[in-house]
Design a protein around this motif. Structure first.
Motif, PDB file in Angstrom:
ATOM      1  N   VAL A  71     -11.620  -8.231   0.060  1.00 28.52           N
ATOM      2  CA  VAL A  71     -10.594  -8.693   1.002  1.00 28.52           C
ATOM      3  C   VAL A  71      -9.244  -8.082   0.639  1.00 28.52           C
ATOM      4  O   VAL A  71      -8.510  -7.582   1.502  1.00 28.52           O
ATOM      5  CB  VAL A  71     -10.507 -10.241   0.994  1.00 28.52           C
ATOM      6  N   ARG A 110      -9.146  -4.407   1.742  1.00 30.65           N
ATOM      7  CA  ARG A 110      -9.165  -4.075   3.166  1.00 30.65           C
ATOM      8  C   ARG A 110      -8.150  -4.814   3.994  1.00 30.65           C
ATOM      9  O   ARG A 110      -7.747  -4.346   5.057  1.00 30.65           O
ATOM     10  CB  ARG A 110     -10.537  -4.403   3.740  1.00 30.65           C
ATOM     11  N   LYS A 111      -7.773  -6.003   3.529  1.00 30.89           N
ATOM     12  CA  LYS A 111      -7.016  -6.867   4.425  1.00 30.89           C
ATOM     13  C   LYS A 111      -5.647  -7.272   3.901  1.00 30.89           C
ATOM     14  O   LYS A 111      -5.004  -8.125   4.486  1.00 30.89           O
ATOM     15  CB  LYS A 111      -7.845  -8.145   4.700  1.00 30.89           C
ATOM     16  N   THR A 112      -5.224  -6.722   2.778  1.00 24.50           N
ATOM     17  CA  THR A 112      -3.884  -7.084   2.312  1.00 24.50           C
ATOM     18  C   THR A 112      -3.024  -5.835   2.198  1.00 24.50           C
ATOM     19  O   THR A 112      -3.535  -4.718   2.126  1.00 24.50           O
ATOM     20  CB  THR A 112      -3.906  -7.760   0.928  1.00 24.50           C
ATOM     21  N   ARG A 113      -1.712  -6.054   2.208  1.00 21.48           N
ATOM     22  CA  ARG A 113      -0.788  -4.933   2.032  1.00 21.48           C
ATOM     23  C   ARG A 113      -1.012  -4.286   0.679  1.00 21.48           C
ATOM     24  O   ARG A 113      -1.008  -3.069   0.563  1.00 21.48           O
ATOM     25  CB  ARG A 113       0.640  -5.450   2.092  1.00 21.48           C
ATOM     26  N   ARG A 169      -3.844  -2.001   0.914  1.00 20.28           N
ATOM     27  CA  ARG A 169      -3.497  -0.849   1.746  1.00 20.28           C
ATOM     28  C   ARG A 169      -2.642   0.125   0.951  1.00 20.28           C
ATOM     29  O   ARG A 169      -2.819   1.334   1.012  1.00 20.28           O
ATOM     30  CB  ARG A 169      -2.745  -1.370   2.979  1.00 20.28           C
ATOM     31  N   TYR A 170      -1.707  -0.416   0.152  1.00 17.23           N
ATOM     32  CA  TYR A 170      -0.803   0.442  -0.624  1.00 17.23           C
ATOM     33  C   TYR A 170      -1.550   1.148  -1.751  1.00 17.23           C
ATOM     34  O   TYR A 170      -1.214   2.284  -2.097  1.00 17.23           O
ATOM     35  CB  TYR A 170       0.356  -0.384  -1.194  1.00 17.23           C
ATOM     36  N   PHE A 215      -4.627   2.235  -1.621  1.00 12.78           N
ATOM     37  CA  PHE A 215      -5.325   3.377  -1.043  1.00 12.78           C
ATOM     38  C   PHE A 215      -4.347   4.440  -0.552  1.00 12.78           C
ATOM     39  O   PHE A 215      -4.595   5.638  -0.687  1.00 12.78           O
ATOM     40  CB  PHE A 215      -6.277   2.930   0.073  1.00 12.78           C
ATOM     41  N   ALA A 216      -3.198   3.998  -0.005  1.00 10.26           N
ATOM     42  CA  ALA A 216      -2.201   4.969   0.454  1.00 10.26           C
ATOM     43  C   ALA A 216      -1.664   5.768  -0.727  1.00 10.26           C
ATOM     44  O   ALA A 216      -1.539   6.992  -0.661  1.00 10.26           O
ATOM     45  CB  ALA A 216      -1.060   4.256   1.167  1.00 10.26           C
ATOM     46  N   ALA A 236       3.390   7.624  -0.003  1.00  9.94           N
ATOM     47  CA  ALA A 236       3.507   6.191  -0.249  1.00  9.94           C
ATOM     48  C   ALA A 236       4.924   5.856  -0.697  1.00  9.94           C
ATOM     49  O   ALA A 236       5.560   4.919  -0.207  1.00  9.94           O
ATOM     50  CB  ALA A 236       2.494   5.756  -1.302  1.00  9.94           C
ATOM     51  N   ILE A 281       7.056   2.258  -0.434  1.00 10.54           N
ATOM     52  CA  ILE A 281       6.199   1.478  -1.322  1.00 10.54           C
ATOM     53  C   ILE A 281       6.683   1.675  -2.754  1.00 10.54           C
ATOM     54  O   ILE A 281       6.924   2.797  -3.186  1.00 10.54           O
ATOM     55  CB  ILE A 281       4.728   1.932  -1.190  1.00 10.54           C
ATOM     56  N   ASN A 282       6.824   0.574  -3.472  1.00  9.75           N
ATOM     57  CA  ASN A 282       7.238   0.648  -4.864  1.00  9.75           C
ATOM     58  C   ASN A 282       6.012   0.983  -5.713  1.00  9.75           C
ATOM     59  O   ASN A 282       5.314   0.098  -6.199  1.00  9.75           O
ATOM     60  CB  ASN A 282       7.861  -0.682  -5.286  1.00  9.75           C
TER      61      ASN A 282
END
Lengths: 267, 408
Positions: free
Chosen positions: B269, B272-275, B278-279, B281-282, B290, B295-296
Motif C-alpha cells: 500500500v 502504490r498508494k502513498t506519496r 510514489r517519491y 519510485f520517482a 525528483a 521532493i526532499n
C-alpha cells in the motif's frame, strides 16, 4: 558590469503600465569552484510577456534560470516577485511562488506514467491520505486532451513515449498548476516541425492569459518570432536586453557572438 | 506476467523436489517449516526493495539484525527482569522488549540514512562500515555468548510456538480473500467511474482466483499440519486438563507468517498508494527530476533507511524467537540472502523498479531451493554453488525478458 541599464519602452505587455514587474532578478551572481557562471546579471519579466534568454552554451543562461527555479542557490543578488523580495532556496519555494519550469532534460521520472509525472510532488489524495490515482488520471486526460489530443499512452511509463509526447507531459506539468511565471529551457530542442509549431501556439496562448515566460533558446529566429524582449548573455555576464521590435537577427547574433550592444561599433 | 512466471518457477521447483524426495517436500509439515524459515529474510527483503529502488544498497541488514536481536535479548533477560525488577515471565516484558528493539533498529537505520542522504557518503560504504560495526557491537554486548531462554510470550513470534489455530486461520484466510477481491473490484470501479479502459473481466477473475487459491490453499496446508500428539498432551497438561483421546489439532497460520503478511500488505500500500511510495519510485527513476519536483530526496533517504532498520528489528524478533535464543552468529550472511531475494524478485539494481510481492517470492524460491537440496541430500557446498548460480541466472533471464519487451 557593463550594459546594466536596459532601454525600457512600453509595448503591448504589462510593461510600462507603472506596475512592478512580475519577476525581477537583480544583480544575480553564482560561481562554481571559482568560476563565475553568472556575474551580476539583472533581468526582469512582465505579465503577458515573453523574454528570450540568448547566448552560447556555457554563457550562463541555464544557470541563471535555475536560480529562479530553485535548483541552484545564488551567491549574491535578489529576486523580487510583484515588487516584493522572495526567498527561493529550493524547487518547492519556486512552486509556492507559481514559478514553473520546463527543463531541457524534461526532468521526468522515466519509470512512472504520465499522470504520476504530471502530479509528482503535488499528488491529489483521498480523504484517507492515499494518492488518488483515478482522479489524477482524469485530470491528466483532460489537460492532455487540450495540449496534445493524440496522446493516448496513459498507462505506460514515460520511457515508452516519443520525444514530443514526453515534451507534452513536461509542458502539462508546468501549465496545469496555474503558473504565473513559466521558464522554458529550450522547449523545442528535441521536437519536429509540427510539434515545434504546437509549442509556439501554446506560448501565444499562455501569453494571452497574462503568464510571463522566460524562453531560453539557441535559435535566434524562434526568439524573434516568439519574444517581446531578449536578454543576451556571454561568459556569465549580461550583454544587454533589447526590444525585439528594435533589432534584427543580425543585431542579436552580434550580441551573442561578439558581446556588443546594437549600434555599438565592433572594436 | 512476471508474477505468473515466478509463481510458475516456484511451483516447478516444488514439484521437482517433491519427486526427488519421494513426496516429502510437499507435505504440510515441510511447507509449514519452509514458510517460517522464509519469514525473517522475506521481511527484510521488503525493505530492501525500497532501498534498491532508490539506487542504494544496504549491506548491514544481517549485522543490524544481530544488534537489535542482542539488544532485545539483553532487555528481556537482564534489563527488565533483574535490573528493573519486573521478574521473569512478566506479561509486559515481551511488549517493552519489542518496542525497544524496533526503536533501536529504526534509529540505527535513520543514522545510516542520514549519512547517505545528508553527508552524501555512498550507501555501499556506509552500510559496509555498518556491517562490521553492528555485527561486532552485537558481539561486544553479549560477549559472544548465546543468550536464552527468551521470554515465553516473545517466543510466540518465532513460528512453531505461536500459531493461530485452525478456526482463526480459516477466518483470517476468508477475511483476507474478501479484502483482496474487494480491493480488485474497487480499483476496477474507480477506473470505470472515470470512464477509463478496464482490464477484461476474465483477467481480473483469474487474478482473483489465483489470490483466493493461494491464500486458502496456504491456510488449508498449515491447518492440516497437526501438532504432534506428545506436544499436544503437554499443552493440555500445562493447563491442567486431560487431552481427549484421538484429538487432532492443526497448527494454523504461524504468527510470524502473519507478521510477514502484514508487513507485505502495508508496504505494498505504501509503495502504490502513498506519496512516500510514489517519491521512492520517482527518485529511483530519476533522482534529479525528483529533486526538481520539490521532493526532499535527502529526508526521503533517511526515512527509507529508518524503515529498513525497523524491518531488521522485526526480523530480529522473528529470527531470535524461532531459535528460542540470541546466538552470536544470528543473521550471518542474511544481507546477501536479502539482496538476492529482492533481485530474484525483479528489483532492478539500476533503480526505479521493484515489487514487494516479488521480493517475498524471491525469498521463498531461495529458501525452497536451499531446503529442497538439503532434503534431496545435496552436499552443503553444492547447495551454495547452486543458489549463487541461480541468482545470476535469474537476473540474466530478467534482462533478456526486459529487452524483449523493448523496455530499457
Amino acid at each position: 558590469m557593463q550594459a546594466q541599464d536596459t532601454q525600457k519602452t512600453p509595448s503591448n505587455t504589462g510593461r510600462g503600465s507603472g506596475a512592478p514587474p512580475l519577476v525581477e532578478m537583480r544583480e544575480i551572481s553564482i560561481s562554481f569552484g571559482g568560476i563565475k557562471a553568472v556575474d551580476h546579471v539583472s533581468v526582469d519579466l512582465y505579465p503577458g510577456e515573453v523574454v528570450g534568454l540568448l547566448g552560447h552554451n556555457g554563457a550562463g543562461k541555464s544557470t541563471l534560470i535555475k536560480v529562479l527555479s530553485g535548483a541552484y542557490q545564488m551567491d549574491h543578488g535578489e529576486i523580487l516577485i510583484d515588487g516584493k523580495p522572495v526567498e527561493i532556496t529550493n524547487p518547492r519555494d519556486a512552486r509556492t511562488n507559481n514559478i514553473e519550469t520546463i527543463y531541457q532534460t524534461l526532468a521526468l521520472a522515466d519509470n512512472l506514467d504520465a499522470t504520476s509525472n504530471l502530479f509528482l510532488g503535488r499528488e491529489m489524495t483521498t480523504p484517507m491520505g492515499l494518492v488518488n490515482d483515478a482522479a489524477m488520471e482524469a485530470e491528466c486526460r483532460k489537460i492532455m486532451a487540450q495540449l496534445n489530443p493524440n496522446f493516448q499512452k496513459f498507462n505506460d511509463p514515460v520511457s515508452a513515449l516519443s520525444g514530443g509526447q514526453r515534451q507534452s507531459v513536461a509542458i502539462a506539468r508546468a501549465v496545469y498548476f496555474n503558473a504565473r511565471i513559466l521558464i522554458m529551457d529550450e522547449p523545442t530542442a528535441a521536437l519536429g516541425p509540427h510539434e515545434t509549431q504546437m509549442v509556439a501556439d501554446l506560448i501565444h496562448q499562455l501569453k494571452a492569459q497574462g503568464i510571463g515566460i522566460f524562453l531560453i533558446d539557441h535559435d535566434v529566429h524562434a526568439v524573434m518570432d516568439l519574444c517581446d524582449r531578449a536578454s543576451v548573455m556571454k561568459n556569465g555576464k549580461l550583454v544587454g536586453t533589447v526590444d525585439i521590435e528594435d533589432v534584427t537577427d543580425d543585431d542579436l547574433l552580434s550580441m551573442i557572438i561578439l558581446g556588443k550592444q546594437p549600434g555599438q561599433k565592433a572594436e | 506476467m512476471r508474477l505468473l512466471g515466478m509463481i510458475g518457477a516456484f511451483v516447478i521447483l516444488c514439484i521437482g523436489f517433491n519427486i526427488f524426495t519421494d513426496g516429502r517436500f510437499l507435505t504440510p509439515r515441510n511447507l509449514f517449516n519452509l514458510s517460517i524459515q522464509t519469514v525473517s529474510v522475506a521481511i527484510m527483503a521488503c525493505g530492501m526493495v525500497f532501498i534498491i529502488v532508490t539506487r542504494h544498497i544496504d549491506l548491514s541488514v544481517g549485522a543490524l539484525l544481530a544488534t537489535t536481536s542482542a539488544v532485545m535479548a539483553v532487555t528481556q533477560t537482564e534489563l527488565l527482569p533483574h535490573i528493573l525488577g519486573l521478574g521473569l515471565g512478566n506479561p509486559v516484558t515481551w511488549a517493552i522488549t519489542i518496542v525497544v528493539g524496533l526503536l533501536i533498529g529504526a534509529l540505527i537505520g535513520a543514522f545510516h540514512g542520514w549519512m547517505v542522504g545528508y553527508l552524501t557518503i555512498p550507501a555501499f560504504i556506509v552500510t559496509l562500515g555498518g556491517f562490521l560495526v553492528w555485527r561486532n557491537v552485537a558481539w561486544y554486548m553479549t560477549s559472544g555468548q548465546t543468550i536464552g531462554p527468551l521470554d515465553s510470550t516473545f517466543l510466540m513470534f518465532g513460528g512453531t510456538n505461536g500459531t493461530l489455530g485452525t478456526s482463526a486461520s480459516w477466518l483470517l484466510g476468508l477475511f483476507a480473500t474478501a479484502i483482496a477481491i474487494w480491493a480488485l473490484w474497487s480499483g476496477r470501479r474507480a477506473k470505470a467511474a472515470h470512464g477509463f479502459p478496464v482490464k477484461p473481466v476474465w483477467a481480473e477473475a483469474t487474478m482473483a482466483t489465483i489470490i483466493a487459491v493461494a491464500i486458502l490453499g496456504y491456510v488449508y496446508i498449515v491447518n492440516s499440519y497437526a501438532i504432534p500428539t506428545r506436544r499436544l498432551q503437554r499443552m493440555f497438561e500445562a493447563r491442567g486438563e486431560v487431552m481427549p483421546e484421538g484429538l487432532v489439532v492443526g497448527y494454523g497460520i504461524p504468527i510470524s507468517v502473519l507478521i510477514l503478511i502484514i508487513v507485505a500488505v502495508s508496504l505494498t500500500v505504501v509503495a502504490r498508494k502513498t506519496r512516500f511510495g510514489r517519491y521512492i519510485f520517482a527518485t529511483g527513476g530519476n533522482p534529479d527530476a525528483a529533486e526538481l519536483s520539490g521532493i526532499n530526496t535527502r529526508l526521503l533517504t533517511v526515512k527509507i533507511f529508518a524503515l529498513m532498520g525497523f524491518l531488521c528489528a522485526v526480523s530480529a524478533v522473528v529470527a531470535s524467537a524461532r531459535l528460542a535464543n540470541h546466538s552470536n552468529d544470528i543473521g550471518t550472511l542474511d544481507e546477501l540472502r536479502v539482496i538476492a531475494a529482492a533481485v530474484i524478485g525483479g528489483t532492478a539494481l539500476s533503480g526505479g523498479i521493484g515489487t514487494i510481492y516479488g521480493a517475498i517470492l524471491g525469498a521463498l524460491i531461495m529458501q525452497a531451493l536451499q531446503s529442497g537440496m538439503a532434503m534431496v541430500g545435496v552436499d552443503a557446498p553444492f547447495q551454495n554453488i547452486v543458489v549463487g548460480s541461480v541468482l545470476v541466472l535469474a537476473v540474466y533471464i530478467d534482462i533478456v525478458y526486459r529487452k524483449r519487451l523493448g523496455a530499457k
